[in-house]
Design an enzyme around this catalytic site. Structure first.
Site, PDB file in Angstrom:
ATOM      1  N   PHE A  75       0.803  -1.284   0.026  1.00  0.00           N
ATOM      2  CA  PHE A  75      -0.338  -0.017  -0.084  1.00  0.00           C
ATOM      3  C   PHE A  75       0.364   1.230   0.049  1.00  0.00           C
ATOM      4  CE2 PHE A  75      -3.495   2.788   1.467  1.00  0.00           C
ATOM      5  CZ  PHE A  75      -4.638   2.117   0.899  1.00  0.00           C
ATOM      6  N   ILE A  77       2.504   3.960 -20.431  1.00  0.00           N
ATOM      7  CA  ILE A  77       2.253   3.499 -21.950  1.00  0.00           C
ATOM      8  C   ILE A  77       1.880   1.676 -21.558  1.00  0.00           C
ATOM      9  CG2 ILE A  77       3.447   3.475 -23.842  1.00  0.00           C
ATOM     10  CD1 ILE A  77       5.731   5.342 -22.726  1.00  0.00           C
ATOM     11  N   GLY A 114       8.538  10.760  -4.882  1.00  0.00           N
ATOM     12  CA  GLY A 114       8.102   8.665  -5.621  1.00  0.00           C
ATOM     13  C   GLY A 114       8.127   8.756  -6.671  1.00  0.00           C
ATOM     14  N   GLU A 142      12.685   4.275  -7.819  1.00  0.00           N
ATOM     15  CA  GLU A 142      12.634   3.265  -6.698  1.00  0.00           C
ATOM     16  C   GLU A 142      13.247   3.865  -4.729  1.00  0.00           C
ATOM     17  OE1 GLU A 142      11.369   0.707  -7.557  1.00  0.00           O
ATOM     18  OE2 GLU A 142      10.650   1.206  -9.868  1.00  0.00           O
ATOM     19  N   LYS A 198      13.003  -4.257 -17.568  1.00  0.00           N
ATOM     20  CA  LYS A 198      12.418  -4.018 -18.258  1.00  0.00           C
ATOM     21  C   LYS A 198      13.228  -4.206 -19.873  1.00  0.00           C
ATOM     22  CE  LYS A 198      10.592   0.496 -15.348  1.00  0.00           C
ATOM     23  NZ  LYS A 198      10.811   1.836 -15.353  1.00  0.00           N
ATOM     24  N   GLY A 207       5.261   7.925 -11.488  1.00  0.00           N
ATOM     25  CA  GLY A 207       4.144   8.289 -10.772  1.00  0.00           C
ATOM     26  C   GLY A 207       2.995   6.980 -10.097  1.00  0.00           C
TER      27      GLY A 207
END
Lengths: 415, 415
Positions: A14, A130, A181, A184, A199, A296
């Site tokens: 969270f 994206i 934020g 990482e 990625k 974000g």
């Protein structure tokens, strides 16, 4: 019309994105998705949500048969894999944004999906907002992809943009990125290019059907970029972007993560701040370009939500290309780079280049622009980890390939 | 994993795109799609394909039960609708690129899909190679879309690019576009904005769930753009693009097609030649941008092929937003424009503006930049069809909104 499945979500984590998803789900009033439990670690924090939603015991979600979807948004990739594995085995579908976990356990996650018949979606794991994975899976299913390259890490792009525009130091820019934020929790993941490599290994699997373990991807980050590189960029009206590239040649696939000088000709030139941009090149559709927020809470949450929504339609990745692509060899290509060092002799360093465009010396600082083998670069970086290496734009190569003195000398020596 | 359906394709039309699809299908060796018949009109042309593939009788395809997919790529939109309708009623799914046909018969095509249970896909009908419809349908399913705008007509963008860069006349540039197969057989469809309006009405349905008949979309093309507008663009370092825009406010939806001055701040600034670019703005994902080739045989064919491939997985549009969006009212917004006329008095024309930024007069030529109601513009165009109207960039408005004399006067008069 297809009937939608009601999704009862067990949410792990969270933080920035988890909270974002909670808000986005409430704001969008999604007709068939509801968070029934949220598992968190820290017992002291006030989460600002109903107490009975919170649990500290993962099994309370994993053993709850009413939960048919687990959304995993925690940091720790090993713990994340354990949760995802147990969830799939418990007959729950899973949405995750954990690129490190996916990249490190890709094959296991494939077989888990096959054996359990459950779906695992992770659009948010690459380029946040994206829809690149979905497009690679679905839309480029039939076309033949030759190249994918892009800015796929938001926080480094934010740092590089601020540094270039406002002359902020790397540390200052990083601090702001973290406050916002965008970075990482462990900044090394971003700035050393680990996150981009994770990625890229996922994107390569969906783009070419060729999964590459992150540790097998040549990778250098932005940590060695100094005012010297920023100045060189300004002199040439370039920007500096951390790029992930993968492209196919007749020999095979070349893939790497490297900071790059980008000129105005590139669609990536205008991708600044926390935005990501991905360019694909296919045989039939030719060049396509996607850009959007790469970090974000809400942009990432919106990608997670669109996976959740897709699951309500029983969507799943088919991994259609894996059979064709899995054996494509990885190629050690020759690429044009700017290489800066303080502690290597010109003669020694220049011997490493296949071809040299320009050499610049000032005091003990030396930079060489030229064509060099990928392997050679990363051999140097092993022994000289403080070297700055940046990919050079095609236009620069074209201009400089046209008859420099050193070319003439080479030609002469061939006589 | 999902089993794929074998598709036996009856193809209507063998022009630029039809031939492109034929080649692309052969080149990509698609595992589950095969063209079994091609219906063409002109009996004299040599098509360069096996004679027995060709037919001149549409019923030979429509009555052939072995054909389970009709791909419709002909020019005539009424004939196209007849073919698509008969194909759906005959239990065949359909892929088409005919935006005019879809826009003019949208509601009929919806009910035909519902009553027959057959799927109709048309990704190639908007922005050729850009997977915009698929993304609006699937990916933005959950997010809340506030705005979509873009360059959605390739040939006008090609004409405008060549005109601005090389000072080509409109006619010269159009000829080249037609020679390259970028322009519709009837150039009026492109240059007067009909094609963009057709696409915008389709996009609006998938973006906002609000279908708008093309004739209800305020529309003006590039046919009145002269060297005066090109000069004004160069003076301001702007480009001219034919933009289609649709955006939501609390009151409702505003949508129109209009040539626009675009500045370097816009992602659309770098979208040149036949490339298309679409920018979306959503509540959670914020701004996203897609660009790719908007015309040409292979790019369009690749979109058609990706629809074909999706059908082999039984994909269909769900039109999820139509229920929420169908009653959104269309709003007559006030927008900033450049308006040029040769035959209207300054006093008369300026009275039409809500607010004026600048007035320029030279001989009998008058141009006014200011805020004006959409309806007013199109009332003027009815009586003065040769007026040039171009949308102005936000940045221009911001700069000029800061205290011009005329503002002060207004303020004084309020005292």
């Amino acid at each position: 019309m297809i009937k939608r499945k009601q999704l009862h979500i067990g949410l792990f984590g969270f933080g920035c994105v988890g909270k974002g998803l909670y808000d986005v789900l409430n704001l969008s009033k999604h007709p068939c998705a509801e968070i029934v439990k949220i598992c968190v670690k820290d017992k002291t924090k006030d989460r600002g949500v109903a107490k009975d939603l919170i649990t500290f015991d993962k099994h309370e979600i994993l053993n709850d048969d009413s939960v048919n979807l687990v959304v995993e948004l925690i940091d720790d990739s090993e713990e994340a894999f354990d949760i995802v594995k147990k969830a799939l085995l418990a007959g729950k579908s899973v949405v995750t944004a954990n690129k490190k976990m996916i990249a490190e356990h890709f094959d296991d996650l494939l077989s888990l999906q096959a054996s359990t018949g459950q779906a695992l979606l992770y659009e948010a794991a690459a380029c946040a907002s994206i829809p690149i994975i979905r497009n690679l899976e679905e839309y480029y299913d039939t076309d033949i992809l030759n190249r994918i390259e892009g800015i796929i890490n938001g926080s480094t792009n934010y740092i590089l943009t601020r540094s270039l525009n406002e002359g902020l130091s790397y540390k200052e820019a990083l601090q702001i990125a973290q406050q916002l934020g965008y970075a990482e929790s462990n900044p090394g993941l971003d700035v050393e290019g680990h996150d981009a490599a994770n990625k890229l290994s996922i994107l390569s699997a969906h783009a070419f059907g060729r999964f590459i373990l992150p540790e097998d991807l040549p990778r250098t980050g932005i940590q060695n970029i100094t005012s010297a590189e920023l100045k060189f960029a300004r002199q040439n009206n370039w920007k500096i972007k951390l790029l992930a590239k993968a492209y196919k040649t007749s020999e095979g696939l070349t893939a790497f993560v490297m900071p790059s000088y980008v000129d105005d000709d590139s669609a990536l030139y205008k991708v600044d701040d926390v935005f990501n941009g991905v360019q694909t090149e296919t045989v039939f559709a030719d060049k396509q370009f996607f850009s959007g927020r790469g970090a974000g809470a809400f942009p990432t949450a919106s990608a997670v939500l669109s996976d959740i929504s897709a699951l309500s339609y029983d969507y799943r990745y088919e991994y259609k290309k894996l059979n064709q692509g899995k054996d494509i060899p990885l190629i050690d290509d020759v690429i044009p780079v700017y290489l800066r060092s303080e502690d290597v002799d010109e003669s020694v360093l220049s011997d490493s280049f296949e071809h040299i465009f320009e050499v610049f010396k000032s005091g003990n600082r030396l930079h060489i622009c030229g064509q060099i083998k990928l392997k050679t670069i990363f051999t140097w970086l092993k022994t000289h980890p403080n070297m700055a290496v940046l990919h050079l734009p095609e236009t620069y190569v074209e201009i400089n390939s046209k008859g420099l003195p050193i070319l003439e000398l080479e030609n002469l020596s061939e006589l």
